[in-house]
Design a protein around this motif. Structure first.
Motif, PDB file in Angstrom:
ATOM      1  N   GLU A 628      53.021  90.642  41.751  1.00 31.61           N
ATOM      2  CA  GLU A 628      51.598  90.708  42.084  1.00 31.61           C
ATOM      3  C   GLU A 628      51.146  89.414  42.740  1.00 31.61           C
ATOM      4  O   GLU A 628      51.472  88.328  42.280  1.00 31.61           O
ATOM      5  CB  GLU A 628      50.771  90.973  40.833  1.00 31.61           C
ATOM      6  CG  GLU A 628      50.425  92.448  40.721  1.00 31.61           C
ATOM      7  CD  GLU A 628      49.358  92.708  39.687  1.00 31.61           C
ATOM      8  OE1 GLU A 628      48.321  93.279  40.067  1.00 31.61           O
ATOM      9  OE2 GLU A 628      49.577  92.345  38.514  1.00 31.61           O
ATOM     10  N   GLY A 629      50.412  89.557  43.826  1.00 35.08           N
ATOM     11  CA  GLY A 629      49.917  88.385  44.529  1.00 35.08           C
ATOM     12  C   GLY A 629      50.863  87.897  45.612  1.00 35.08           C
ATOM     13  O   GLY A 629      50.559  86.967  46.336  1.00 35.08           O
ATOM     14  N   ILE A 630      52.029  88.529  45.715  1.00 34.36           N
ATOM     15  CA  ILE A 630      53.009  88.150  46.734  1.00 34.36           C
ATOM     16  C   ILE A 630      53.290  89.380  47.599  1.00 34.36           C
ATOM     17  O   ILE A 630      53.557  90.462  47.084  1.00 34.36           O
ATOM     18  CB  ILE A 630      54.337  87.690  46.086  1.00 34.36           C
ATOM     19  CG1 ILE A 630      54.133  86.457  45.217  1.00 34.36           C
ATOM     20  CG2 ILE A 630      55.394  87.429  47.150  1.00 34.36           C
ATOM     21  CD1 ILE A 630      53.759  85.207  45.992  1.00 34.36           C
ATOM     22  N   SER A 631      53.204  89.234  48.928  1.00 39.17           N
ATOM     23  CA  SER A 631      53.432  90.406  49.778  1.00 39.17           C
ATOM     24  C   SER A 631      54.854  90.445  50.323  1.00 39.17           C
ATOM     25  O   SER A 631      55.294  91.453  50.826  1.00 39.17           O
ATOM     26  CB  SER A 631      52.438  90.408  50.939  1.00 39.17           C
ATOM     27  OG  SER A 631      52.649  89.275  51.736  1.00 39.17           O
ATOM     28  N   GLY A 632      55.572  89.321  50.226  1.00 38.40           N
ATOM     29  CA  GLY A 632      56.935  89.325  50.738  1.00 38.40           C
ATOM     30  C   GLY A 632      57.487  87.927  50.736  1.00 38.40           C
ATOM     31  O   GLY A 632      56.893  87.012  50.140  1.00 38.40           O
ATOM     32  N   ALA A 633      58.623  87.772  51.388  1.00 40.70           N
ATOM     33  CA  ALA A 633      59.238  86.459  51.446  1.00 40.70           C
ATOM     34  C   ALA A 633      59.683  86.204  52.871  1.00 40.70           C
ATOM     35  O   ALA A 633      59.752  87.130  53.682  1.00 40.70           O
ATOM     36  CB  ALA A 633      60.435  86.404  50.512  1.00 40.70           C
ATOM     37  N   THR A 634      59.947  84.955  53.162  1.00 41.84           N
ATOM     38  CA  THR A 634      60.503  84.651  54.474  1.00 41.84           C
ATOM     39  C   THR A 634      61.516  83.531  54.332  1.00 41.84           C
ATOM     40  O   THR A 634      61.539  82.830  53.313  1.00 41.84           O
ATOM     41  CB  THR A 634      59.398  84.270  55.477  1.00 41.84           C
ATOM     42  OG1 THR A 634      59.959  84.269  56.780  1.00 41.84           O
ATOM     43  CG2 THR A 634      58.815  82.901  55.178  1.00 41.84           C
ATOM     44  N   ILE A 635      62.363  83.404  55.311  1.00 41.49           N
ATOM     45  CA  ILE A 635      63.376  82.348  55.255  1.00 41.49           C
ATOM     46  C   ILE A 635      62.963  81.231  56.210  1.00 41.49           C
ATOM     47  O   ILE A 635      62.633  81.486  57.377  1.00 41.49           O
ATOM     48  CB  ILE A 635      64.758  82.914  55.617  1.00 41.49           C
ATOM     49  CG1 ILE A 635      65.152  83.919  54.535  1.00 41.49           C
ATOM     50  CG2 ILE A 635      65.791  81.808  55.710  1.00 41.49           C
ATOM     51  CD1 ILE A 635      66.330  84.776  54.892  1.00 41.49           C
ATOM     52  N   LEU A 636      62.947  80.030  55.696  1.00 38.14           N
ATOM     53  CA  LEU A 636      62.505  78.891  56.492  1.00 38.14           C
ATOM     54  C   LEU A 636      63.662  78.345  57.334  1.00 38.14           C
ATOM     55  O   LEU A 636      64.813  78.710  57.129  1.00 38.14           O
ATOM     56  CB  LEU A 636      61.974  77.791  55.565  1.00 38.14           C
ATOM     57  CG  LEU A 636      60.806  78.223  54.674  1.00 38.14           C
ATOM     58  CD1 LEU A 636      60.424  77.119  53.709  1.00 38.14           C
ATOM     59  CD2 LEU A 636      59.600  78.606  55.545  1.00 38.14           C
ATOM     60  N   ALA A 637      63.297  77.451  58.243  1.00 38.55           N
ATOM     61  CA  ALA A 637      64.295  76.916  59.179  1.00 38.55           C
ATOM     62  C   ALA A 637      65.464  76.252  58.449  1.00 38.55           C
ATOM     63  O   ALA A 637      66.597  76.276  58.919  1.00 38.55           O
ATOM     64  CB  ALA A 637      63.637  75.914  60.121  1.00 38.55           C
ATOM     65  N   ASP A 638      65.202  75.644  57.282  1.00 38.68           N
ATOM     66  CA  ASP A 638      66.285  74.964  56.563  1.00 38.68           C
ATOM     67  C   ASP A 638      67.063  75.935  55.667  1.00 38.68           C
ATOM     68  O   ASP A 638      67.925  75.525  54.890  1.00 38.68           O
ATOM     69  CB  ASP A 638      65.728  73.802  55.738  1.00 38.68           C
ATOM     70  CG  ASP A 638      64.775  74.275  54.639  1.00 38.68           C
ATOM     71  OD1 ASP A 638      64.557  75.498  54.507  1.00 38.68           O
ATOM     72  OD2 ASP A 638      64.248  73.419  53.896  1.00 38.68           O
ATOM     73  N   GLY A 639      66.739  77.217  55.744  1.00 39.45           N
ATOM     74  CA  GLY A 639      67.486  78.214  54.980  1.00 39.45           C
ATOM     75  C   GLY A 639      66.878  78.523  53.619  1.00 39.45           C
ATOM     76  O   GLY A 639      67.311  79.458  52.945  1.00 39.45           O
ATOM     77  N   SER A 640      65.866  77.761  53.214  1.00 39.92           N
ATOM     78  CA  SER A 640      65.253  78.047  51.914  1.00 39.92           C
ATOM     79  C   SER A 640      64.250  79.194  52.054  1.00 39.92           C
ATOM     80  O   SER A 640      63.861  79.574  53.158  1.00 39.92           O
ATOM     81  CB  SER A 640      64.569  76.800  51.370  1.00 39.92           C
ATOM     82  OG  SER A 640      63.503  76.448  52.212  1.00 39.92           O
ATOM     83  N   VAL A 641      63.848  79.735  50.897  1.00 38.32           N
ATOM     84  CA  VAL A 641      62.975  80.895  50.893  1.00 38.32           C
ATOM     85  C   VAL A 641      61.555  80.483  50.564  1.00 38.32           C
ATOM     86  O   VAL A 641      61.326  79.665  49.677  1.00 38.32           O
ATOM     87  CB  VAL A 641      63.482  81.924  49.852  1.00 38.32           C
ATOM     88  CG1 VAL A 641      62.479  83.059  49.671  1.00 38.32           C
ATOM     89  CG2 VAL A 641      64.838  82.460  50.261  1.00 38.32           C
TER      90      VAL A 641
END
Lengths: 660, 120, 105
Positions: A628-641
């Protein structure tokens, strides 16, 4: 023997059939307005395809229903019967019924029900057919024990038509013992011979346990292309003994009894997109460009001379450009024209306006405007609600329109277009506009406002989006669905979009839905919270502020409020909400991002802002679970989420907490 | 292996036919209406053509009629994929030059049996 | 297009070769050659390369044989493939065509 699992074609069959039904429906509606023969043909074709497919892919109930519809359509097509309102109505109901059947087929449920059975009888009655009881199969004729004598004289054109007597005789030879005698009596001279014409004939004797049906099946395709006689060879004596019981070869007849197959429910509902070849070609071109750029950059790996820096920079710039184009093109694959959603409205508008005694002309504009497939699938329901609303409440009856000095026929326009990075869909009617007094009274009654004094037109418009608000003076069966404008706004905001309303008293109402081009990529603000990173969608951000310690007030129950533009907004501390370690605690050490959704605002407390970026949205549900409160995730340029904040969800959470 | 042209506007039906035949080792080209089939048949020669009757742009019957005027398609088997109710269409197809027909619904085994029958 | 060589044709002898695909769409060429061959006293038919054959082709050979017999030409087979043999027998035409003994496969 190869065995082909036919269920693998169900999905394509469902998709094309639903499209066929849409086409059938629009053709029927056009026909209702007085269309031409080509419309009848296209309706027939759609029904015919569904019938053929449903029988082939194991849906006999659907095949039976479409069979009846088809025979009625066939009568219309070849002019035995004129098309009338009754037939159009019946066909429209068939379309609906078939849609229901497809729904059930996709869910693996039985297809037929009382409605479909009733409709089938109605269709049959309209076509003047009695539904035949399962025709009793003719008893298999015993094989002639003495064998068969066959005279076979092909017509001249048989060879060119692809029926080679050589093949037919081979098939006969496979049935029993075949004695062949060629007849050359009609053969011309070589000079006069057209070698593509057949002048040979044959006398054949076939012995063995062979039925007449089996022989007839061999000649099935050429009955009209030859002179043929099949006679039993009469044994001189003794009279033939009772023949061995033989089963008729089910060559052509077997097809009549469609074997019902269990409709295997496909659990794979990932959906598919049809992509135009031009889009694919565009992608291939871009990949080609990328490969070239990559090769160009590759040469710097071995030996890099600073004098070639300019070339390297140029290569990198090219790479960036191609990557961006590739990204856009790939996104384009998910884009589909909104026309597929608009298509359902002619029918809806026709049915509704008839029911309500109103005359409505529907204008659809911008059907080719493309939307993300996911957005497209979810925008249908809100649009239906707004269209119903416009016909139910917005447009007036002909006499009311006349009294207001307008034409009898009201206009409803659905228009889609691009504006900036968004898609805009407008629902515009030329009806009476919002009834300001009625809305204010209702809002007072519901306790949504304390007084009707000094309320602006915009605020009146906003009132109808409040939960539990209903404006209908008379509750019709159309509006009494328990779905209000608040749900429309909620659905649209779940898609990252907004709805607004503009009323022109006496002249109509305009609803404007603004949607993001895609859900797959968002523009966001990256913010640090302790050891974590969160992305806040840029569209929701109003402002970010740094607050002095005394700007925050604690309220009973543990909440915090701060004053922003004359209003008190709740603060959501993200580190508390999501349990982040090492986050800043003091309000003055961090930042508050003011975000808005559905007209409500909250402040999100974060450590600091890192920067703006595009984020490719990955589903959290698919990879982990829903949070709840999170719509998704993404991967950043350094590979972290980094997790992406669901602003609407957080605000809902906040208001629930407040209510608790 | 023999080359077969499958003509049907229904993607599912065409898909089923093509998949079944390819699984059996035939080389299959697909076309979604009669006009496209004629184009495809010009660029390559097929040993067998399977064609739906009702199709937009150009129906199967007009397609057969046109194909049979071409010298290289004399004697090439052309089967109409028709439905039980369409007995008139069978004869209309035959008159246009079709070799025979395959009655819908058919399953992959029936399809293969018929194809083997005409291709020998 | 198979072997349709007319090579080795001495004064009185003409050789007619048949293509591998010897079916209705491919018969025109051989039809013409057969017509010309009727002017020769000795005719050698070569069906050794025939892989696929149909009624149209066999009918043409039958018509040719009948006419050659009528005219008194001598017709010999240089070769007849198995498919040619099988098809001719199935249609009851092997005798009329005077095919040579079947070649071992």
């Amino acid at each position: 023997m190869s065995s082909v699992n036919i269920a693998q074609f169900h999905k394509v069959f469902f998709e094309e059939s639903l499209e066929g039904l849409d086409a059938m429906e629009s053709a029927l509606l056009a026909l209702d307005e007085g269309g031409d023969a080509e419309l009848v043909h296209s309706i027939f074709r759609a029904a015919h395809s569904i019938k053929g497919g449903s029988a082939t892919f194991g849906f006999p109930d659907m095949a039976a229903l479409t069979h009846e519809a088809e025979s009625l359509l066939d009568q219309v097509r070849d002019g035995r019967r004129a098309i009338d309102k009754g037939i159009i109505e019946l066909m429209l109901r068939t379309v609906d019924c078939l849609r229901g059947m497809f729904d059930r087929a996709q869910g693996g449920q039985p297809l037929a029900n009382a409605d479909s059975d009733g409709l089938k009888l109605e269709l049959a009655a309209a076509a003047g057919n009695a539904i035949p009881a399962a025709a009793a199969k003719a008893a298999a004729k015993p094989a002639a024990s003495g064998g068969w004598s066959i005279e076979f004289r092909p017509h001249a054109g048989m060879l060119a038509g692809g029926n080679d007597p050589l093949r037919l005789l081979r098939e006969l030879a496979a049935l029993g013992q075949l004695v062949v005698e060629a007849r050359l009596d009609r053969v011309p001279t070589l000079d006069a011979l057209d070698p593509t014409e057949c002048h040979l004939a044959w006398h054949l004797e076939l012995t063995g346990a062979v039925t007449r049906e089996a022989i007839a099946a061999v000649f099935e395709w050429v009955e009209d292309e030859c002179d043929l006689s099949i006679e039993p060879i009469v044994a001189a004596a003794p009279p033939p003994a009772p023949a061995v019981e033989a089963v008729a070869a089910p060559a052509g007849a077997g097809a009549a009894a469609g074997t019902p197959r269990a409709a295997a429910a496909s659990s794979n509902d990932a959906g598919s997109v049809r992509v135009g070849i031009d889009k694919i070609d565009g992608l291939i071109d871009l990949v080609g460009e990328l490969v070239i750029t990559q090769a160009m950059l590759d040469q710097f790996r071995e030996d890099f001379d600073p004098s070639r820096l300019a070339m390297l920079q140029q290569g990198l710039a090219q790479l960036a450009r191609h990557t961006r184009s590739l990204q856009e093109s790939v996104m384009g694959i998910r884009m589909l024209p909104i026309g597929s959603v608009f298509n359902r409205f002619p029918r809806l508008v026709r049915d509704l306006s008839q029911k309500l005694g109103k005359q409505v002309k529907l204008d659809l504009v911008g059907e080719h405007t493309e939307l993300d497939k996911t957005v497209l699938e979810k925008i249908g329901d809100p649009l239906v609600h707004l269209v119903r609303n416009a016909i139910d409440h917005g447009l007036e009856t002909p006499d009311k329109r006349r009294a207001a000095g307008k034409g009898d026929v009201g206009t409803l326009r659905l228009e889609a277009f691009h504006r900036g990075g968004s898609i805009v869909v407008e629902i515009v009617d030329d009806g009476a506009g919002l009834n300001r007094d009625a809305i204010i009274n209702k809002a007072l009654q519901k306790g949504l406002i304390k007084s009707g004094e000094g309320i602006s037109d915009e605020e009146v418009g906003e009132l109808i989006f409040q939960p539990g608000f209903s404006t209908a003076a008379v509750t019709t069966d159309l509006s009494g669905r328990g779905v209000g404008m608040d749900v429309v706004r909620r659905n649209v905001s779940d898609l990252g979009g907004t709805v607004s309303i503009k009323s022109r008293p006496g002249n109509g109402t305009t609803f404007t839905i603004t949607l993001p081009l895609t859900l797959a990529i968002i523009d966001g603000l990256r913010s640090a919270v302790g050891d974590e990173c969160y992305i806040v969608p840029l569209v929701s951000i109003v402002e970010s502020v740094q607050l002095p310690p005394d700007a925050v007030r604690s309220v009973t129950g543990g909440g915090e409020l701060f004053r922003f533009r004359g209003e008190y907004l709740p603060i959501v501390r993200l580190h508390q909400q999501f349990g982040c370690a090492n986050a800043r605690q003091k309000i003055e050490d961090g930042l508050v991002i003011v975000v808005e959704s559905d007209g409500s605002q909250v402040g999100l407390f974060v450590d600091e802002l890192i920067g703006q970026q595009q984020a490719v949205v990955k589903s959290l549900e698919a990879n982990y679970r829903r949070v709840e409160g999170i719509s998704g995730a993404t991967i950043l340029a350094d590979g972290s989420v980094a997790l992406i904040i669901d602003v609407a969800g957080l605000i809902r959470l906040q208001s629930r907490r407040k209510a608790a | 292996m023999a080359k077969i042209l499958a003509v049907d506007d229904s993607a599912s039906m065409r898909g089923m036919v093509a998949f079944t035949l390819r699984s059996a080792g035939y080389e299959v080209a697909e076309a979604e209406n009669g006009q496209l089939a004629l184009d495809t048949a010009s660029s390559s020669r097929f040993d067998l053509v399977l064609a739906d009757v009702n199709m937009p742009v150009m129906d199967g019957i007009s397609m057969v009629r046109e194909l049979r005027t071409r010298a290289e398609y004399k004697g090439v088997p052309i089967l109409m994929l028709t439905t039980e109710s369409n007995t008139d269409k069978k004869m209309e197809g035959k008159a246009a030059g079709a070799t025979g027909w395959l009655v819908k619904p058919f399953d992959p085994e029936q399809l293969l049996a018929t194809v083997k029958r005409v291709l020998g | 297009m198979g072997s349709k060589s007319k090579g080795g044709a001495s004064k009185g002898e003409v050789r007619v070769g048949m293509p591998a695909d010897f079916r209705i769409a491919e018969v025109t060429d051989v039809h013409r050659q057969l017509g010309e061959a009727l002017d020769a006293s000795q005719i050698l038919l070569d069906g050794g390369a025939v892989d696929r054959i149909d009624t149209a082709a066999l009918q043409m050979l039958v018509v040719f044989q009948r006419e050659a017999q009528k005219r008194g030409n001598t017709v010999n087979w240089a070769g007849a493939s198995a498919p040619l043999h099988d098809a001719a027998s199935q249609l009851g035409l092997a005798q009329i065509l005077a095919l040579p003994a079947k070649q071992p496969a």
